[in-house]
Design an enzyme around this catalytic site. Structure first.
Site, mmCIF file in Angstrom:
data_model
loop_
_atom_site.group_PDB
_atom_site.id
_atom_site.type_symbol
_atom_site.label_atom_id
_atom_site.label_comp_id
_atom_site.label_asym_id
_atom_site.label_seq_id
_atom_site.Cartn_x
_atom_site.Cartn_y
_atom_site.Cartn_z
ATOM 1 N N SER A 145 55.392 51.544 43.656
ATOM 2 C CA SER A 145 54.055 52.118 43.462
ATOM 3 C C SER A 145 53.566 51.748 42.061
ATOM 4 O O SER A 145 54.376 51.433 41.180
ATOM 5 C CB SER A 145 54.147 53.646 43.580
ATOM 6 O OG SER A 145 52.939 54.255 43.156
ATOM 7 N N TYR A 158 58.455 62.229 42.976
ATOM 8 C CA TYR A 158 58.070 60.989 43.675
ATOM 9 C C TYR A 158 57.984 59.827 42.679
ATOM 10 O O TYR A 158 58.546 58.753 42.914
ATOM 11 C CB TYR A 158 56.715 61.189 44.373
ATOM 12 C CG TYR A 158 56.127 59.908 44.933
ATOM 13 C CD1 TYR A 158 56.636 59.349 46.099
ATOM 14 C CD2 TYR A 158 55.065 59.262 44.290
ATOM 15 C CE1 TYR A 158 56.103 58.171 46.612
ATOM 16 C CE2 TYR A 158 54.528 58.095 44.800
ATOM 17 C CZ TYR A 158 55.051 57.556 45.962
ATOM 18 O OH TYR A 158 54.536 56.381 46.458
HETATM 19 N N1 LIG Z 1 49.720 55.207 50.561
HETATM 20 C C1 LIG Z 1 49.729 55.169 49.229
HETATM 21 O O1 LIG Z 1 48.810 55.664 48.576
HETATM 22 C C2 LIG Z 1 50.866 54.473 48.506
HETATM 23 C C3 LIG Z 1 50.652 54.058 47.168
HETATM 24 C C4 LIG Z 1 51.681 53.435 46.488
HETATM 25 C C5 LIG Z 1 52.891 53.208 47.122
HETATM 26 N N2 LIG Z 1 53.075 53.608 48.415
HETATM 27 C C6 LIG Z 1 54.390 53.355 49.017
HETATM 28 O O2 LIG Z 1 54.221 52.557 50.172
HETATM 29 C C7 LIG Z 1 55.300 52.796 51.063
HETATM 30 C C8 LIG Z 1 54.734 52.961 52.464
HETATM 31 O O3 LIG Z 1 53.917 54.117 52.486
HETATM 32 P P1 LIG Z 1 52.605 54.235 53.368
HETATM 33 O O4 LIG Z 1 51.474 54.472 52.449
HETATM 34 O O5 LIG Z 1 52.501 53.134 54.343
HETATM 35 O O6 LIG Z 1 52.918 55.630 54.084
HETATM 36 P P2 LIG Z 1 52.934 56.059 55.623
HETATM 37 O O7 LIG Z 1 51.720 55.595 56.329
HETATM 38 O O8 LIG Z 1 53.218 57.525 55.589
HETATM 39 O O9 LIG Z 1 54.196 55.276 56.209
HETATM 40 C C9 LIG Z 1 55.488 55.610 55.803
HETATM 41 C C10 LIG Z 1 56.483 54.896 56.688
HETATM 42 O O10 LIG Z 1 57.802 55.254 56.243
HETATM 43 C C11 LIG Z 1 58.536 55.703 57.368
HETATM 44 N N3 LIG Z 1 59.525 56.683 56.955
HETATM 45 C C12 LIG Z 1 59.351 57.862 56.300
HETATM 46 N N4 LIG Z 1 60.525 58.483 56.138
HETATM 47 C C13 LIG Z 1 61.467 57.682 56.690
HETATM 48 C C14 LIG Z 1 62.871 57.780 56.857
HETATM 49 N N5 LIG Z 1 63.564 58.844 56.409
HETATM 50 N N6 LIG Z 1 63.534 56.769 57.468
HETATM 51 C C15 LIG Z 1 62.849 55.695 57.935
HETATM 52 N N7 LIG Z 1 61.517 55.551 57.826
HETATM 53 C C16 LIG Z 1 60.833 56.544 57.216
HETATM 54 C C17 LIG Z 1 57.506 56.276 58.326
HETATM 55 O O11 LIG Z 1 57.967 56.165 59.670
HETATM 56 P P3 LIG Z 1 58.620 57.335 60.546
HETATM 57 O O12 LIG Z 1 57.905 58.588 60.196
HETATM 58 O O13 LIG Z 1 58.395 56.853 61.940
HETATM 59 O O14 LIG Z 1 60.068 57.326 60.182
HETATM 60 C C18 LIG Z 1 56.361 55.298 58.136
HETATM 61 O O15 LIG Z 1 56.542 54.172 58.947
HETATM 62 C C19 LIG Z 1 56.034 54.033 50.540
HETATM 63 O O16 LIG Z 1 57.236 53.634 49.944
HETATM 64 C C20 LIG Z 1 55.090 54.610 49.508
HETATM 65 O O17 LIG Z 1 55.782 55.260 48.468
HETATM 66 C C21 LIG Z 1 52.093 54.223 49.116
#
Ligand SMILES: NC(=O)c1ccc[n+]([C@@H]2O[C@H](COP(=O)([O-])OP(=O)(O)OC[C@H]3O[C@@H](n4cnc5c(N)ncnc54)[C@H](OP(=O)(O)O)[C@@H]3O)[C@@H](O)[C@H]2O)c1
Length: 279
Positions: A145, A158
């Protein structure tokens, strides 16, 4: 050297939603063979059908070391190699450090940090044995992030896991350089995914309205940036270009950064615990 994604094997954790899902769509369009991992298998299978079928769908909870090992094992059994491992699965928590319970600490560390480390440790022996393909034996991509560089209040745990992912990636890149394994960390700003909703549910908190001018990116934009770093491996990806400079500056001027980041305290509505509506 520019790599051709066609036929490349890419394993993506957290592929059922958000950035992981968008990346799967982007890479499938470029001819990659995918291992899609998450806990919600039905969403992975639906995505596989949308992509025309033939990809590997794996139910895996990255908080469990065995599941991380199984992901690599299943990918090897099906495709014989992993060209790029994308450690993307992650969760957020909206809680001050003082109010975070020990269980919450451990959950965040297990999913965001141990989950990343366990997938990498499982994949490295395989990658090191692989033949060079277009200049590289393998690549590890860690979706961290922008908050890895500078934390905000009420998301400290986080942010700590994201900073630790960056540290992990920096060490690994130098350790594996001689093995021709590339390591890339990814630093998105706010992205329109399920992330905020999942963090709200986990924390029983609500996030207030984003302030004017706050960047929110489409996951497809982040996916395109990650895909370009798979084609041409590089140390870091900052999908929102300005954020790279802003967060770099913040590390040089921590006092000024404190003033700027303090506004994030107002983002979480203390009166909205337990599931009231978003303001
Ligand atoms: N969205 C933002 O604003 C943002 C900004 C910076 C960085 N990020 C990073 O980007 C990455 C992806 O996030 P996103 O924004 O795409 O969020 P998201 O839409 O909530 O997707 C998260 C994904 O992680 C999976 N997941 C969660 N817990 C898990 C577990 N215990 N085991 C396996 N899979 C798991 C979820 O699938 P299931 O629930 O099916 O397991 C889902 O596919 C994260 O690492 C987050 O920290 C996000």
């Amino acid at each position: 050297m520019r790599r051709d994604c066609n036929g490349m094997v890419v394993a993506i954790t957290g592929a059922s939603a958000g950035i992981g899902r968008a990346l799967a769509i982007e890479l499938a369009g470029r001819g990659a063979r995918l291992a899609l991992a998450a806990r919600r298998l039905e969403l992975l299978e639906q995505l596989d059908r949308e992509l025309g079928g033939g990809h590997l769908c794996i139910r895996a909870d990255v908080a469990t070391e065995q599941d991380c090992g199984y992901l690599v094992h299943a990918c090897q059994a099906r495709f014989g190699r992993i060209d790029t491992l994308v450690c993307n699965a992650g969760i957020g928590l909206l809680r001050s450090i003082g109010d975070t319970t020990a269980e919450e600490w451990r959950l965040l560390l297990a999913v965001n940090l141990a989950g990343t480390a366990d997938c990498i440790r499982a994949a490295l022996p395989l990658m090191r044995r692989q033949e060079l393909r277009q200049g590289w034996r393998g690549q590890v991509v860690i979706v961290s992030s922008c908050l890895a560089r500078r934390a905000v209040p009420d998301m400290g745990v986080y942010c700590a896991t994201k900073a630790a992912q960056l540290a992990l990636g920096e060490s690994l890149r130098l350790e594996e350089r001689a093995n021709r394994i590339a390591v890339t960390t990814v630093h998105p700003v706010g992205t329109a995914t399920e992330f905020d909703g999942a963090a709200e549910r986990l924390s029983a908190q609500r996030i207030g309205r984003r302030s004017a001018g706050e960047a929110v990116q489409d996951p497809a934009v982040v996916a395109a940036a990650v895909s370009s770093a798979i084609i041409r491996p590089r140390p870091e990806v900052w999908p929102h270009r300005m954020s790279r400079w802003a967060f770099g500056l913040a590390t040089l001027m921590p006092g000024l950064a404190d003033l700027a980041m303090a506004r994030f305290r107002r983002r979480i509505d203390p009166g909205a615990q337990g599931g009231n509506t978003v303001e």
